[in-house]
Motif scaffolding. Sequence first.
Motif, PDB file in Angstrom:
ATOM      1  N   LEU A   8     -10.541   4.278  -0.966  1.00  0.00           N
ATOM      2  CA  LEU A   8      -9.257   3.976  -0.325  1.00  0.00           C
ATOM      3  C   LEU A   8      -9.426   2.936   0.785  1.00  0.00           C
ATOM      4  CD1 LEU A   8      -7.625   7.531  -0.059  1.00  0.00           C
ATOM      5  CD2 LEU A   8      -6.992   5.679  -1.621  1.00  0.00           C
ATOM      6  N   ILE A   9     -10.465   3.084   1.598  1.00  0.00           N
ATOM      7  CA  ILE A   9     -10.722   2.121   2.676  1.00  0.00           C
ATOM      8  C   ILE A   9     -10.994   0.740   2.081  1.00  0.00           C
ATOM      9  CG2 ILE A   9     -12.372   1.480   4.495  1.00  0.00           C
ATOM     10  CD1 ILE A   9     -12.662   4.562   5.006  1.00  0.00           C
ATOM     11  N   ASP A  10     -11.826   0.701   1.050  1.00  0.00           N
ATOM     12  CA  ASP A  10     -12.129  -0.580   0.402  1.00  0.00           C
ATOM     13  C   ASP A  10     -10.891  -1.202  -0.231  1.00  0.00           C
ATOM     14  OD1 ASP A  10     -14.829  -0.500   1.142  1.00  0.00           O
ATOM     15  OD2 ASP A  10     -15.394   0.600  -0.667  1.00  0.00           O
ATOM     16  N   LEU A  11     -10.026  -0.372  -0.779  1.00  0.00           N
ATOM     17  CA  LEU A  11      -8.774  -0.861  -1.358  1.00  0.00           C
ATOM     18  C   LEU A  11      -7.923  -1.549  -0.292  1.00  0.00           C
ATOM     19  CD1 LEU A  11      -6.832  -0.996  -3.814  1.00  0.00           C
ATOM     20  CD2 LEU A  11      -5.943   1.234  -3.065  1.00  0.00           C
ATOM     21  N   VAL A  12      -7.817  -0.941   0.874  1.00  0.00           N
ATOM     22  CA  VAL A  12      -7.050  -1.531   1.971  1.00  0.00           C
ATOM     23  C   VAL A  12      -7.675  -2.864   2.398  1.00  0.00           C
ATOM     24  CG1 VAL A  12      -6.407  -1.228   4.408  1.00  0.00           C
ATOM     25  CG2 VAL A  12      -6.113   0.661   2.796  1.00  0.00           C
ATOM     26  N   ILE A  13      -9.000  -2.913   2.471  1.00  0.00           N
ATOM     27  CA  ILE A  13      -9.692  -4.156   2.854  1.00  0.00           C
ATOM     28  C   ILE A  13      -9.413  -5.254   1.834  1.00  0.00           C
ATOM     29  CG2 ILE A  13     -11.968  -5.234   3.128  1.00  0.00           C
ATOM     30  CD1 ILE A  13     -12.886  -2.483   4.342  1.00  0.00           C
ATOM     31  N   VAL A  14      -9.541  -4.918   0.550  1.00  0.00           N
ATOM     32  CA  VAL A  14      -9.322  -5.911  -0.512  1.00  0.00           C
ATOM     33  C   VAL A  14      -7.873  -6.396  -0.496  1.00  0.00           C
ATOM     34  CG1 VAL A  14      -9.182  -6.199  -3.019  1.00  0.00           C
ATOM     35  CG2 VAL A  14     -11.218  -5.192  -1.981  1.00  0.00           C
ATOM     36  N   ILE A  15      -6.937  -5.497  -0.322  1.00  0.00           N
ATOM     37  CA  ILE A  15      -5.525  -5.892  -0.265  1.00  0.00           C
ATOM     38  C   ILE A  15      -5.270  -6.781   0.949  1.00  0.00           C
ATOM     39  CG2 ILE A  15      -3.187  -5.012   0.148  1.00  0.00           C
ATOM     40  CD1 ILE A  15      -3.936  -2.667  -1.737  1.00  0.00           C
ATOM     41  N   ALA A  16      -5.874  -6.423   2.086  1.00  0.00           N
ATOM     42  CA  ALA A  16      -5.681  -7.213   3.308  1.00  0.00           C
ATOM     43  C   ALA A  16      -6.245  -8.624   3.178  1.00  0.00           C
ATOM     44  CB  ALA A  16      -6.325  -6.500   4.498  1.00  0.00           C
ATOM     45  N   ILE A  17      -7.277  -8.797   2.374  1.00  0.00           N
ATOM     46  CA  ILE A  17      -7.859 -10.122   2.165  1.00  0.00           C
ATOM     47  C   ILE A  17      -7.220 -10.811   0.966  1.00  0.00           C
ATOM     48  CG2 ILE A  17      -9.977 -11.369   1.555  1.00  0.00           C
ATOM     49  CD1 ILE A  17     -11.519  -9.096   3.028  1.00  0.00           C
ATOM     50  N   GLY A  18      -7.118 -10.094  -0.147  1.00  0.00           N
ATOM     51  CA  GLY A  18      -6.694 -10.686  -1.410  1.00  0.00           C
ATOM     52  C   GLY A  18      -5.237 -11.077  -1.489  1.00  0.00           C
ATOM     53  N   VAL A  19      -4.356 -10.245  -0.993  1.00  0.00           N
ATOM     54  CA  VAL A  19      -2.922 -10.534  -1.098  1.00  0.00           C
ATOM     55  C   VAL A  19      -2.546 -11.789  -0.311  1.00  0.00           C
ATOM     56  CG1 VAL A  19      -0.608  -9.674  -0.584  1.00  0.00           C
ATOM     57  CG2 VAL A  19      -2.262  -8.200  -1.737  1.00  0.00           C
ATOM     58  N   PRO A  20      -2.952 -11.933   0.949  1.00  0.00           N
ATOM     59  CA  PRO A  20      -2.606 -13.182   1.648  1.00  0.00           C
ATOM     60  C   PRO A  20      -3.197 -14.426   0.967  1.00  0.00           C
ATOM     61  CG  PRO A  20      -3.273 -11.525   3.230  1.00  0.00           C
ATOM     62  CD  PRO A  20      -3.569 -10.967   1.867  1.00  0.00           C
ATOM     63  N   LEU A  21      -4.432 -14.336   0.480  1.00  0.00           N
ATOM     64  CA  LEU A  21      -5.017 -15.486  -0.212  1.00  0.00           C
ATOM     65  C   LEU A  21      -4.245 -15.825  -1.481  1.00  0.00           C
ATOM     66  CD1 LEU A  21      -8.862 -14.884   0.171  1.00  0.00           C
ATOM     67  CD2 LEU A  21      -7.484 -16.677   1.218  1.00  0.00           C
TER      68      LEU A  21
END
Length: 157
Positions: A35-48
């Motif tokens: 879950l933590i990694d999912l939040v990190i990936v979303i926080a990086i991936g979605v804006p990019l």
Amino acid sequence: MYASDVTGPMSGLPDPVREPEFYRGVPMRRFVAWLIDLVIVIAIGVPLALVFGVFTLGFGFALFPAIVTAIAFAYRTLTLANGSATWGMKFCGIEFRRGDGSRFDLPTAGLHTLIQTVAFTFFVLQMISCATILATRYGQSLPDLILGTTALHRPVD
């Protein structure tokens, strides 16, 4: 490294019967780390992905899932190759180890991530992977079973 007289492909790991403290609570920690990694990936991936979509005048939005998946793949592979744990796993106090007890290198991290990505793509495979974490002696997911790896409480070494 560990007090284990087990022979075979997992001989470098602590024995789950004699040293259960290395495995106790790991399935829940794996889930929280995911879950933590999912939040990190979303926080990086979605804006990019959004920036890419805007700069391509909307055409890049069609690649949104591929961009986020690529970010997730790179994040997981690089963090596993550099310390045998993602940031979420480090926060939860767990890490992956190969059957000989060593940490992941880049090829092992890449293969583990590739197999996990394929398993995640198919709901049935992901459910089987979750079930094997709960049912196998070393708490192994499908990628772990294929590669001879497992997650355990981060040992001091």
